[in-house]
Design an enzyme around this catalytic site. Structure first.
Site, PDB file in Angstrom:
ATOM      1  N   HIS A  17      25.604   8.778 -13.286  1.00 31.06           N
ATOM      2  CA  HIS A  17      26.383   7.938 -14.209  1.00 31.06           C
ATOM      3  C   HIS A  17      27.038   6.825 -13.393  1.00 31.06           C
ATOM      4  O   HIS A  17      28.182   6.917 -12.971  1.00 31.06           O
ATOM      5  CB  HIS A  17      27.447   8.781 -14.923  1.00 31.06           C
ATOM      6  CG  HIS A  17      28.166   8.069 -16.029  1.00 31.06           C
ATOM      7  ND1 HIS A  17      28.670   8.739 -17.132  1.00 31.06           N
ATOM      8  CD2 HIS A  17      28.485   6.766 -16.218  1.00 31.06           C
ATOM      9  CE1 HIS A  17      29.257   7.869 -17.942  1.00 31.06           C
ATOM     10  NE2 HIS A  17      29.170   6.664 -17.390  1.00 31.06           N
ATOM     11  N   HIS A  19      27.097   2.520 -13.543  1.00 25.50           N
ATOM     12  CA  HIS A  19      26.705   1.235 -14.129  1.00 25.50           C
ATOM     13  C   HIS A  19      26.598   0.247 -12.976  1.00 25.50           C
ATOM     14  O   HIS A  19      27.601  -0.059 -12.324  1.00 25.50           O
ATOM     15  CB  HIS A  19      27.753   0.765 -15.139  1.00 25.50           C
ATOM     16  CG  HIS A  19      27.904   1.698 -16.296  1.00 25.50           C
ATOM     17  ND1 HIS A  19      27.170   1.564 -17.447  1.00 25.50           N
ATOM     18  CD2 HIS A  19      28.684   2.796 -16.464  1.00 25.50           C
ATOM     19  CE1 HIS A  19      27.493   2.526 -18.287  1.00 25.50           C
ATOM     20  NE2 HIS A  19      28.404   3.299 -17.713  1.00 25.50           N
ATOM     21  N   HIS A 197      26.481   7.593 -23.929  1.00 25.91           N
ATOM     22  CA  HIS A 197      27.908   7.823 -23.752  1.00 25.91           C
ATOM     23  C   HIS A 197      28.450   8.376 -25.067  1.00 25.91           C
ATOM     24  O   HIS A 197      28.221   7.791 -26.133  1.00 25.91           O
ATOM     25  CB  HIS A 197      28.621   6.516 -23.432  1.00 25.91           C
ATOM     26  CG  HIS A 197      28.353   5.987 -22.058  1.00 25.91           C
ATOM     27  ND1 HIS A 197      27.082   5.840 -21.550  1.00 25.91           N
ATOM     28  CD2 HIS A 197      29.213   5.556 -21.092  1.00 25.91           C
ATOM     29  CE1 HIS A 197      27.175   5.344 -20.308  1.00 25.91           C
ATOM     30  NE2 HIS A 197      28.450   5.165 -20.017  1.00 25.91           N
ATOM     31  N   GLU A 200      33.942  10.009 -24.847  1.00 26.95           N
ATOM     32  CA  GLU A 200      34.888   9.473 -23.860  1.00 26.95           C
ATOM     33  C   GLU A 200      36.164   9.079 -24.610  1.00 26.95           C
ATOM     34  O   GLU A 200      37.217   9.682 -24.445  1.00 26.95           O
ATOM     35  CB  GLU A 200      34.298   8.268 -23.145  1.00 26.95           C
ATOM     36  CG  GLU A 200      35.238   7.639 -22.124  1.00 26.95           C
ATOM     37  CD  GLU A 200      34.698   6.336 -21.536  1.00 26.95           C
ATOM     38  OE1 GLU A 200      35.267   5.894 -20.515  1.00 26.95           O
ATOM     39  OE2 GLU A 200      33.749   5.753 -22.094  1.00 26.95           O
ATOM     40  N   ASP A 278      30.822   6.054 -12.291  1.00 26.60           N
ATOM     41  CA  ASP A 278      30.897   5.168 -13.448  1.00 26.60           C
ATOM     42  C   ASP A 278      30.839   3.696 -13.043  1.00 26.60           C
ATOM     43  O   ASP A 278      29.772   3.110 -12.956  1.00 26.60           O
ATOM     44  CB  ASP A 278      32.146   5.483 -14.270  1.00 26.60           C
ATOM     45  CG  ASP A 278      32.041   5.031 -15.725  1.00 26.60           C
ATOM     46  OD1 ASP A 278      30.989   4.494 -16.126  1.00 26.60           O
ATOM     47  OD2 ASP A 278      33.008   5.236 -16.474  1.00 26.60           O
ATOM     48  N   ASP A 279      31.991   3.084 -12.782  1.00 21.33           N
ATOM     49  CA  ASP A 279      32.088   1.672 -12.371  1.00 21.33           C
ATOM     50  C   ASP A 279      32.976   1.607 -11.132  1.00 21.33           C
ATOM     51  O   ASP A 279      34.151   1.213 -11.210  1.00 21.33           O
ATOM     52  CB  ASP A 279      32.679   0.828 -13.505  1.00 21.33           C
ATOM     53  CG  ASP A 279      31.822   0.841 -14.758  1.00 21.33           C
ATOM     54  OD1 ASP A 279      30.889   0.023 -14.838  1.00 21.33           O
ATOM     55  OD2 ASP A 279      32.080   1.672 -15.639  1.00 21.33           O
TER      56      ASP A 279
END
Length: 337
Positions: A17, A19, A197, A200, A278-279
């Site tokens: 996961h 991005h 997703h 969340e 994630d980011d």
């Protein structure tokens, strides 16, 4: 504590996961802006970092989409992805499945081919030079209409050899998975793996929809699944992986304190949990940072840390020979070999 951190650093792991646009560090953002003549709304790196005070997913996305504007050429996408992959290798990541958001680029006039060719070239080089297996999952932006997703899938199918699956990301609230039922059916019929997703910021019902309407193989995030005992039992029984992102959850106020993160409760309920970043450029940490933060806050045992890393291999979209080899290497490290 030092022993736990050393274990995290030593363990091979997969990142499922991430991005890739969210790995755009401020320094690289300014470098690419200068390369491409893009004017950013921040005068320097430090001012940009101060803008990373998010109160919600939407606050983050507002900054994220501006940052994406510096990505213009195939070289830009290559540089972005290869920079992340080198950083992942330093964290002992053996396999990566990275999300990318083509609609965030095509709307700016950047062709789908430019995006995917640059990213795929970085994946190829990472496998050859870094020993990191890397593949691409194309995400649909859920705040856009399904018609846009269909057009994006049309483009993707012209590059089917470079993409292993499709996902669903962006603003979750008000955009249920069922909105994309038809395009996910098309993607599945084309042989692509399906991810989304869900749970969340959206409710547990979105997780149900991701499973039953979209037919996903993994649920990205999935925190709110814990609100529904029947759903939790199903996720445990069917061994559906959850790609959990602790530092992201903290920075976006999905949790208000890492000590109250649901990851330990998920594990106690026999859910198949993985840890991811994630980011990472925006949320303050790559995969080992996420392992360290959540392990320290929740006082995870070494056995639990090993289980989280092992889960990432069984949840990855590897072929079975590759998985068997990777898990054998993993177990050898666990044994100290």
């Amino acid at each position: 504590m030092l022993e736990r951190d050393a274990l995290i650093a030593r363990l091979p792991k997969c990142e499922l996961h991430i991005h890739i646009e969210g790995s755009l560090e401020p320094e690289l953002m300014f470098e690419l802006a200068a390369r491409n003549g893009v004017q950013l709304p921040w005068p320097d790196v430090e001012t940009l970092r101060r803008a990373y005070a998010f109160n919600s997913l939407q606050d983050f996305l507002d900054v994220y989409y501006v940052g994406m504007s510096v990505l213009v050429t195939e070289r830009d996408f290559f540089d972005l992805a290869f920079a992340y992959l080198k950083r992942a290798r330093a964290d002992n990541v053996a396999h990566v499945e990275m999300f990318f958001d083509p609609q965030g680029h095509t709307v700016r006039g950047v062709s789908f081919a430019t995006v995917v060719n640059g990213l795929h070239a970085a994946c190829t080089k990472a496998r050859e030079e870094l020993g990191v297996g890397a593949s691409l999952i194309m995400c649909f932006l859920r705040h856009l209409e399904e018609a846009d997703a269909h057009a994006t899938l049309d483009e993707a199918l012209r590059h089917r050899d470079k993409i292993i699956g499709v996902g669903l990301d962006s603003s979750e609230r008000g955009h249920p998975p069922e909105k994309f039922a038809r395009v996910f059916r098309r993607a599945g019929d084309a042989g692509l793996n399906l991810f989304a997703h869900a749970g969340e910021e959206g409710p547990a019902d979105y997780v149900w929809q991701a499973l039953d309407v979209l037919g996903v193989k993994r649920v990205d995030h999935g925190n709110r699944a814990l609100d529904d005992d029947v759903l939790v039992a199903r996720l445990a029984r069917e061994r559906v992986p959850l790609t959990v992102c602790p530092l992201s959850n903290l920075r976006l106020k999905v949790v208000d304190d890492m000590r109250r993160h649901p990851l330990k409760r998920m594990m106690d309920k026999d859910l198949k949990v993985t840890v991811n970043s994630d980011d990472p450029a925006y949320f303050g940490g790559y995969i080992n940072d996420n392992f360290r933060a959540v392990s320290s806050a929740l006082d995870l045992s070494e056995t639990e840390i090993v289980a989280l890393a092992r889960n990432s291999f069984s949840a990855a979209m590897m072929d079975e020979d590759e998985r068997t080899t990777a898990l054998a290497r993993f177990e050898a490290v666990v044994r100290g070999g």
